[in-house]
Write a protein that holds these residues in place. Structure first.
Motif, mmCIF file in Angstrom:
data_model
loop_
_atom_site.group_PDB
_atom_site.id
_atom_site.type_symbol
_atom_site.label_atom_id
_atom_site.label_comp_id
_atom_site.label_asym_id
_atom_site.label_seq_id
_atom_site.Cartn_x
_atom_site.Cartn_y
_atom_site.Cartn_z
ATOM 1 N N GLN A 41 83.754 -53.180 -46.713
ATOM 2 C CA GLN A 41 82.908 -54.330 -46.410
ATOM 3 C C GLN A 41 82.701 -54.471 -44.908
ATOM 4 O O GLN A 41 81.591 -54.748 -44.450
ATOM 5 C CB GLN A 41 83.541 -55.596 -46.967
ATOM 6 N N TYR A 42 83.742 -54.255 -44.136
ATOM 7 C CA TYR A 42 83.635 -54.341 -42.678
ATOM 8 C C TYR A 42 82.666 -53.292 -42.140
ATOM 9 O O TYR A 42 81.819 -53.582 -41.293
ATOM 10 C CB TYR A 42 85.017 -54.167 -42.050
ATOM 11 N N ILE A 43 82.766 -52.069 -42.648
ATOM 12 C CA ILE A 43 81.884 -50.991 -42.188
ATOM 13 C C ILE A 43 80.438 -51.305 -42.550
ATOM 14 O O ILE A 43 79.523 -51.105 -41.740
ATOM 15 C CB ILE A 43 82.337 -49.638 -42.786
ATOM 16 N N GLN A 44 80.194 -51.815 -43.761
ATOM 17 C CA GLN A 44 78.836 -52.169 -44.164
ATOM 18 C C GLN A 44 78.257 -53.267 -43.284
ATOM 19 O O GLN A 44 77.086 -53.205 -42.899
ATOM 20 C CB GLN A 44 78.823 -52.608 -45.625
ATOM 21 N N GLU A 45 79.067 -54.259 -42.950
ATOM 22 C CA GLU A 45 78.587 -55.329 -42.103
ATOM 23 C C GLU A 45 78.258 -54.814 -40.699
ATOM 24 O O GLU A 45 77.254 -55.218 -40.116
ATOM 25 C CB GLU A 45 79.631 -56.449 -42.034
ATOM 26 N N ARG A 46 79.054 -53.943 -40.182
ATOM 27 C CA ARG A 46 78.800 -53.378 -38.852
ATOM 28 C C ARG A 46 77.512 -52.536 -38.853
ATOM 29 O O ARG A 46 76.720 -52.600 -37.917
ATOM 30 C CB ARG A 46 79.966 -52.484 -38.412
ATOM 31 N N GLN A 47 77.294 -51.775 -39.908
ATOM 32 C CA GLN A 47 76.083 -50.961 -40.000
ATOM 33 C C GLN A 47 74.851 -51.847 -40.107
ATOM 34 O O GLN A 47 73.805 -51.538 -39.510
ATOM 35 C CB GLN A 47 76.163 -50.005 -41.175
ATOM 36 N N MET A 48 74.954 -52.946 -40.841
ATOM 37 C CA MET A 48 73.817 -53.847 -40.966
ATOM 38 C C MET A 48 73.514 -54.516 -39.629
ATOM 39 O O MET A 48 72.342 -54.707 -39.275
ATOM 40 C CB MET A 48 74.097 -54.901 -42.049
ATOM 41 N N GLN A 49 74.530 -54.858 -38.856
ATOM 42 C CA GLN A 49 74.322 -55.464 -37.549
ATOM 43 C C GLN A 49 73.670 -54.475 -36.570
ATOM 44 O O GLN A 49 72.824 -54.847 -35.788
ATOM 45 C CB GLN A 49 75.646 -55.952 -36.965
ATOM 46 N N GLU A 50 74.054 -53.206 -36.659
ATOM 47 C CA GLU A 50 73.482 -52.203 -35.770
ATOM 48 C C GLU A 50 72.032 -51.924 -36.120
ATOM 49 O O GLU A 50 71.219 -51.619 -35.229
ATOM 50 C CB GLU A 50 74.297 -50.916 -35.851
ATOM 51 N N ASN A 51 71.650 -52.013 -37.380
ATOM 52 C CA ASN A 51 70.280 -51.764 -37.812
ATOM 53 C C ASN A 51 69.340 -52.900 -37.428
ATOM 54 O O ASN A 51 68.145 -52.706 -37.319
ATOM 55 C CB ASN A 51 70.212 -51.508 -39.309
ATOM 56 N N ASN A 52 69.860 -54.103 -37.281
ATOM 57 C CA ASN A 52 69.006 -55.261 -36.965
ATOM 58 C C ASN A 52 68.859 -55.453 -35.501
ATOM 59 O O ASN A 52 69.204 -55.157 -34.568
ATOM 60 C CB ASN A 52 69.559 -56.544 -37.581
#
Length: 52
Positions: A41-52
């Motif tokens: 979950q942490y990795i997914q949240e970090r990836q979503m933040q980097e994409n935005n």
């Protein structure tokens, strides 16, 4: 004589404290599944933040 008694009493207290510590760690151990889910979950949240 008195020193031997205290030595045995303190040794017994030390053993009880160690056993209590081990049992406490086993009881409150987080399961591997929970750790993996939290990491994913942490990795997914970090990836979503980097994409935005």
């Amino acid at each position: 004589m008195l020193g031997k008694i205290w030595k045995k009493v303190l040794f017994f207290v030390l053993i009880v404290a160690c056993l209590f510590n081990i049992i406490n760690k086993l009881v409150h151990k987080a399961s591997l599944d929970e750790e993996l889910q939290a990491s994913a979950q942490y990795i997914q949240e970090r990836q979503m933040q980097e994409n935005n």
